[in-house]
Each structure stands twice: as structure tokens, then as C-alpha cells.
Design a protein around this motif. Structure first.
Motif, PDB file in Angstrom:
ATOM      1  N   LEU A  97       0.836  -1.202   0.000  1.00  0.00           N
ATOM      2  CA  LEU A  97       0.000   0.000   0.000  1.00  0.00           C
ATOM      3  C   LEU A  97       0.869   1.249   0.000  1.00  0.00           C
ATOM      4  O   LEU A  97       0.596   2.207  -0.726  1.00  0.00           O
ATOM      5  CB  LEU A  97      -0.931   0.004   1.216  1.00  0.00           C
ATOM      6  CG  LEU A  97      -1.775   1.267   1.414  1.00  0.00           C
ATOM      7  CD1 LEU A  97      -2.733   1.447   0.251  1.00  0.00           C
ATOM      8  CD2 LEU A  97      -2.529   1.189   2.731  1.00  0.00           C
ATOM      9  N   ARG A  98       1.930   1.223   0.784  1.00  0.00           N
ATOM     10  CA  ARG A  98       2.845   2.364   0.845  1.00  0.00           C
ATOM     11  C   ARG A  98       3.393   2.672  -0.548  1.00  0.00           C
ATOM     12  O   ARG A  98       3.465   3.831  -0.953  1.00  0.00           O
ATOM     13  CB  ARG A  98       3.972   2.074   1.833  1.00  0.00           C
ATOM     14  CG  ARG A  98       4.968   3.197   1.963  1.00  0.00           C
ATOM     15  CD  ARG A  98       6.008   2.886   3.049  1.00  0.00           C
ATOM     16  NE  ARG A  98       7.086   3.833   3.038  1.00  0.00           N
ATOM     17  CZ  ARG A  98       7.021   5.074   3.501  1.00  0.00           C
ATOM     18  NH1 ARG A  98       5.889   5.509   4.032  1.00  0.00           N
ATOM     19  NH2 ARG A  98       8.064   5.876   3.457  1.00  0.00           N
ATOM     20  N   LEU A 101       0.600   4.226  -2.751  1.00  0.00           N
ATOM     21  CA  LEU A 101       0.348   5.605  -2.365  1.00  0.00           C
ATOM     22  C   LEU A 101       1.520   6.507  -2.754  1.00  0.00           C
ATOM     23  O   LEU A 101       1.319   7.655  -3.164  1.00  0.00           O
ATOM     24  CB  LEU A 101       0.071   5.701  -0.867  1.00  0.00           C
ATOM     25  CG  LEU A 101      -1.233   5.038  -0.405  1.00  0.00           C
ATOM     26  CD1 LEU A 101      -1.339   5.068   1.123  1.00  0.00           C
ATOM     27  CD2 LEU A 101      -2.436   5.676  -1.041  1.00  0.00           C
ATOM     28  N   THR A 105       1.369   9.797  -5.120  1.00  0.00           N
ATOM     29  CA  THR A 105       1.929  11.050  -4.627  1.00  0.00           C
ATOM     30  C   THR A 105       2.942  11.616  -5.617  1.00  0.00           C
ATOM     31  O   THR A 105       2.925  12.809  -5.923  1.00  0.00           O
ATOM     32  CB  THR A 105       2.588  10.841  -3.242  1.00  0.00           C
ATOM     33  OG1 THR A 105       1.591  10.358  -2.337  1.00  0.00           O
ATOM     34  CG2 THR A 105       3.185  12.119  -2.711  1.00  0.00           C
ATOM     35  N   GLY A 111      -3.446  14.301  -1.346  1.00  0.00           N
ATOM     36  CA  GLY A 111      -3.760  13.378  -0.264  1.00  0.00           C
ATOM     37  C   GLY A 111      -5.244  13.189  -0.025  1.00  0.00           C
ATOM     38  O   GLY A 111      -5.716  12.078   0.190  1.00  0.00           O
ATOM     39  N   LEU A 114      -6.636  10.912  -2.589  1.00  0.00           N
ATOM     40  CA  LEU A 114      -6.245   9.527  -2.316  1.00  0.00           C
ATOM     41  C   LEU A 114      -7.169   8.902  -1.271  1.00  0.00           C
ATOM     42  O   LEU A 114      -7.633   7.778  -1.431  1.00  0.00           O
ATOM     43  CB  LEU A 114      -4.800   9.464  -1.815  1.00  0.00           C
ATOM     44  CG  LEU A 114      -3.706   9.685  -2.837  1.00  0.00           C
ATOM     45  CD1 LEU A 114      -2.352   9.761  -2.155  1.00  0.00           C
ATOM     46  CD2 LEU A 114      -3.718   8.586  -3.872  1.00  0.00           C
ATOM     47  N   CYS A 118      -9.670   5.789  -1.936  1.00  0.00           N
ATOM     48  CA  CYS A 118      -9.572   4.564  -1.130  1.00  0.00           C
ATOM     49  C   CYS A 118     -10.919   4.238  -0.485  1.00  0.00           C
ATOM     50  O   CYS A 118     -11.374   3.086  -0.513  1.00  0.00           O
ATOM     51  CB  CYS A 118      -8.494   4.710  -0.055  1.00  0.00           C
ATOM     52  SG  CYS A 118      -6.810   4.699  -0.691  1.00  0.00           S
TER      53      CYS A 118
END
Length: 136
Positions: A97-98, A101, A105, A111, A114, A118
Motif C-alpha cells: 500500500l505504501r 500511495l 503522490t 492526499g 487519495l 480509497c
């Protein structure tokens, strides 16, 4: 279950198959115990190499999402209601997931957007599961 693949995508075909099966389970289209086509049948239906279909199923098997048996073939092993995740799964998932994201980015997605996206995806899984009859 109807699989849609993008043959021009940079994502390998086996990964696309894996992803569509996981999405079908999350949507409630496939439930625990649902049979999947054999790898040979899947390869023939999608006009792809047998080994590509086999690689997708092997990946799903390694992840504990399906089980493969000589008699019953490939069958969905888990669905969202089948209990807590395996130990360590959440940490591994958070790492992936990191990365997703981070990609968004880097491409300039704000943000707040996002978070909204989600939430929208999670809601769609819940909505799909509550409006569809599970396939058997």
C-alpha cells in the motif's frame, strides 16, 4: 466470472488474472468454495499460454486465496467473511500500500483525493457484496 485483460498493459497477464480473481472475491462475485476454470480451460478461453494461467493460479495458491486439488480443481479458499488474515499479512499488505500511495503522490494526486478514492473502493466492495447473489 468474466475476466477482462489488457494485453497492451505493462502489468503481466498472470498478474492481471490474479488481480481480477481477487477483485471478484472482494466484490462477492466469487465466494469461498466457488470453482474456477482449470488452467487449461482458462488459457484456452483467454487465448493465452497455459503456463501463464498456471502462474496466476500458483500465485493465488501461494497467497492462500485458492486451493488446488487434483479432483476438485481450483477452488476459492477465502472470502472476506472467512476470518482474520494470516499472521504477517497486514504488514506485507501495508508495504505494498505504501508503494501504491507513493506512486500516486509522485504523480501529483493530492492526499485528500487519495483518501476519497480509497474510501470509494472500499465502499464499492461492500456495496457489491450486499447487492449480488454469490455464485456457486
Amino acid at each position: 466470472m468474466l475476466l477482462t485483460l489488457d494485453l497492451d498493459s505493462e502489468v503481466p497477464i498472470y498478474q492481471q488474472i490474479r488481480d481480477r480473481v481477487v477483485e471478484a472475491i472482494a466484490d462477492g462475485e466469487l465466494t469461498e468454495g466457488s470453482a474456477l476454470p482449470s488452467t487449461r480451460q482458462l488459457a484456452a478461453d483467454l487465448a493465452i499460454n497455459f503456463h501463464t494461467a498456471n502462474k496466476a493460479y500458483d500465485l493465488l495458491r501461494q497467497e492462500g486465496i485458492i486451493r488446488i486439488n487434483r479432483k476438485s480443481g481450483a477452488v476459492v479458499r477465502r472470502d472476506p467473511g472467512s476470518g482474520p488474515p494470516a499472521p504477517g499479512y497486514a504488514d506485507d499488505w501495508q508495504g505494498r500500500l505504501r508503494t501504491l500511495l507513493a506512486e500516486a503522490t509522485v504523480h501529483g494526486v493530492p492526499g485528500e483525493e487519495l483518501i476519497q478514492r480509497c474510501g470509494g473502493v472500499l465502499t464499492s466492495f461492500h456495496d457489491q457484496r450486499t447487492t449480488k447473489e454469490p455464485s456457486v
